[in-house]
Scaffold this motif. Structure first.
Motif, PDB file in Angstrom:
ATOM      1  N   ILE A 175       0.841  -1.199   0.000  1.00 48.58           N
ATOM      2  CA  ILE A 175       0.000   0.000   0.000  1.00 48.58           C
ATOM      3  C   ILE A 175       0.876   1.250   0.000  1.00 48.58           C
ATOM      4  CG2 ILE A 175      -1.739   1.290   1.303  1.00 48.58           C
ATOM      5  CD1 ILE A 175      -2.749  -1.438   2.352  1.00 48.58           C
TER       6      ILE A 175
ATOM      7  N   GLN B 109      -1.755   5.304   7.155  1.00 50.78           N
ATOM      8  CA  GLN B 109      -2.736   5.147   6.081  1.00 50.78           C
ATOM      9  C   GLN B 109      -2.854   3.690   5.643  1.00 50.78           C
ATOM     10  OE1 GLN B 109      -3.155   8.116   2.872  1.00 50.78           O
ATOM     11  NE2 GLN B 109      -1.405   9.153   3.790  1.00 50.78           N
TER      12      GLN B 109
ATOM     13  N   ASP C 275      -4.961   1.932   8.151  1.00 48.68           N
ATOM     14  CA  ASP C 275      -6.365   2.322   7.996  1.00 48.68           C
ATOM     15  C   ASP C 275      -7.010   1.575   6.830  1.00 48.68           C
ATOM     16  OD1 ASP C 275      -8.721   4.095   8.449  1.00 48.68           O
ATOM     17  OD2 ASP C 275      -8.186   4.821   6.456  1.00 48.68           O
ATOM     18  N   TRP C 276      -6.273   1.449   5.716  1.00 46.41           N
ATOM     19  CA  TRP C 276      -6.838   0.765   4.553  1.00 46.41           C
ATOM     20  C   TRP C 276      -6.952  -0.734   4.762  1.00 46.41           C
ATOM     21  CZ3 TRP C 276      -9.661   1.535   0.409  1.00 46.41           C
ATOM     22  CH2 TRP C 276      -9.929   2.861   0.074  1.00 46.41           C
TER      23      TRP C 276
ATOM     24  N   GLN D 230     -10.107  -1.062   6.462  1.00 49.39           N
ATOM     25  CA  GLN D 230     -11.250  -0.835   5.582  1.00 49.39           C
ATOM     26  C   GLN D 230     -11.568  -2.042   4.713  1.00 49.39           C
ATOM     27  OE1 GLN D 230     -12.051   2.919   3.589  1.00 49.39           O
ATOM     28  NE2 GLN D 230     -10.259   3.823   4.569  1.00 49.39           N
TER      29      GLN D 230
ATOM     30  N   ALA E 241      -7.074  -2.456  -1.812  1.00 50.91           N
ATOM     31  CA  ALA E 241      -6.569  -1.382  -0.949  1.00 50.91           C
ATOM     32  C   ALA E 241      -5.400  -0.670  -1.608  1.00 50.91           C
ATOM     33  CB  ALA E 241      -6.145  -1.953   0.405  1.00 50.91           C
ATOM     34  N   ARG E 242      -4.479  -1.429  -2.186  1.00 53.19           N
ATOM     35  CA  ARG E 242      -3.315  -0.842  -2.867  1.00 53.19           C
ATOM     36  C   ARG E 242      -3.762   0.113  -3.973  1.00 53.19           C
ATOM     37  NH1 ARG E 242       2.265  -2.280  -4.411  1.00 53.19           N
ATOM     38  NH2 ARG E 242       2.594  -1.768  -6.608  1.00 53.19           N
TER      39      ARG E 242
ATOM     40  N   VAL F  43      -5.985   3.441  -2.296  1.00 56.12           N
ATOM     41  CA  VAL F  43      -5.418   4.300  -1.257  1.00 56.12           C
ATOM     42  C   VAL F  43      -5.146   5.712  -1.763  1.00 56.12           C
ATOM     43  CG1 VAL F  43      -3.026   3.608  -1.693  1.00 56.12           C
ATOM     44  CG2 VAL F  43      -3.683   4.412   0.587  1.00 56.12           C
TER      45      VAL F  43
ATOM     46  N   HIS G 296      -7.028   7.294  -3.885  1.00 60.53           N
ATOM     47  CA  HIS G 296      -8.304   7.842  -4.358  1.00 60.53           C
ATOM     48  C   HIS G 296      -8.270   8.125  -5.864  1.00 60.53           C
ATOM     49  CE1 HIS G 296      -8.507   8.899   0.037  1.00 60.53           C
ATOM     50  NE2 HIS G 296      -9.624   8.236  -0.145  1.00 60.53           N
TER      51      HIS G 296
ATOM     52  N   LEU H 217     -17.159   0.686  -1.324  1.00 60.65           N
ATOM     53  CA  LEU H 217     -16.025   1.580  -1.569  1.00 60.65           C
ATOM     54  C   LEU H 217     -16.244   2.436  -2.805  1.00 60.65           C
ATOM     55  CD1 LEU H 217     -13.019  -0.788  -0.738  1.00 60.65           C
ATOM     56  CD2 LEU H 217     -13.741   1.219   0.563  1.00 60.65           C
TER      57      LEU H 217
END
Length: 277
Positions: free
Chosen positions: A131, A149, A152-153, A156, A182-183, A186, A188, A216
């Motif tokens: 990530i 971060q 956190d991901w 999530q 997630a990778r 992250v 956005h 998501l």
């Protein structure tokens, strides 16, 4: 409740909201990449709007994955173009960019979720490092912030945070796929390409992953192009569908319209085979 029974009731409203944007995010015109007659994709035309999820469906060999690779800048077309709205008043031709510029797009504004998750992960880099690499590609440098971060991901995508230093090769297939998601998310990105993201997973893992993806996508307002052979996945995730057969689009429309009232004989065959199964 089965995946096929879950209705995508907000799809039309979301598309209507998206269409208030002044320009499509992606405009595809006469896109063609053929390896031999009928193998690949040819004369593909569509637009993708901000916040829209477009599903590409069809049997194996119909050209879905070839189209996805060309759309995402990983394989050059024989003909046609892909226009990307890089900012409100600036669009670029994807294949007018240099290869390094296309790679930069894939690292920053775009994401690709592969069917086989290890194709999109670094197997001998920790989960947090996978990530973190993506964050560093967009300029993050502070180790503490990156690790925070990443943690956190992981949370999530329902991966225990205490596995942040574990290698992806020690994860189950479902966890690897969630880590790959997630990778990609992250940073956005504006646009994510997904190739059979639930392929090869058992039904219970698939259902949880689909629910995660849907949530998501909605929360982040992502635009997504998703390739799948599974019409249940398409119904759950996609606002609009493109149906491919022998390298060409044979039908397109709102997902519920296409699946509940298919017009093309091939689409009718696809839908009836699912119902009979």
């Amino acid at each position: 409740m089965s995946v096929m029974e879950v209705e995508n009731s907000s799809g039309l409203a979301e598309i209507n909201r998206a269409h208030r944007e002044p320009q499509p995010l992606l405009k595809v015109s006469q896109l063609t990449k053929l390896y031999q007659p009928g193998k690949g994709c040819q004369a593909i035309n569509f637009e993708l709007w901000p916040g829209e999820v477009l599903g590409i469906v069809g049997e194996s060999g119909s050209g879905k994955s070839t189209l996805l690779r060309v759309l995402s800048g990983r394989e050059e077309p024989d003909n046609g173009y892909v226009q990307y709205q890089i900012s409100p008043n600036n669009s670029v031709s994807l294949y007018g960019l240099s290869e390094s510029e296309r790679r930069r797009l894939l690292r920053t504004e775009w994401g690709v979720v592969h069917q086989h998750p290890m194709d999109g992960l670094r197997p001998r880099v920790s989960a947090g490092g996978n990530i973190g690499e993506r964050l560093m590609a967009v300029g993050s440098r502070h180790y503490g912030d990156i690790r925070e971060q990443a943690a956190d991901w992981l949370s999530q995508v329902e991966i225990p945070v205490d596995r942040i230093d574990d290698m992806p090769i020690t994860f189950s297939g479902g966890m690897q796929q969630r880590l790959q998601i997630a990778r990609n998310l992250v940073t956005h990105p504006k646009l994510v390409f997904m190739d059979e993201p639930t392929g090869g997973l058992d039904v219970s893992v698939q259902a949880r992953l689909l629910d995660l993806i849907r949530n998501l996508v909605t929360e982040l307002g992502l635009s997504v192009v998703i390739v799948t052979h599974d019409l249940a996945v398409a119904r759950l995730l996609a606002h609009r569908l493109v149906v491919m057969k022998e390298s060409r689009i044979v039908e397109t429309g709102l997902t519920d319209q296409v699946l509940d009232d298919p017009q093309h004989p091939y689409t009718q065959l696809l839908v009836s085979s699912v119902l009979q199964g």
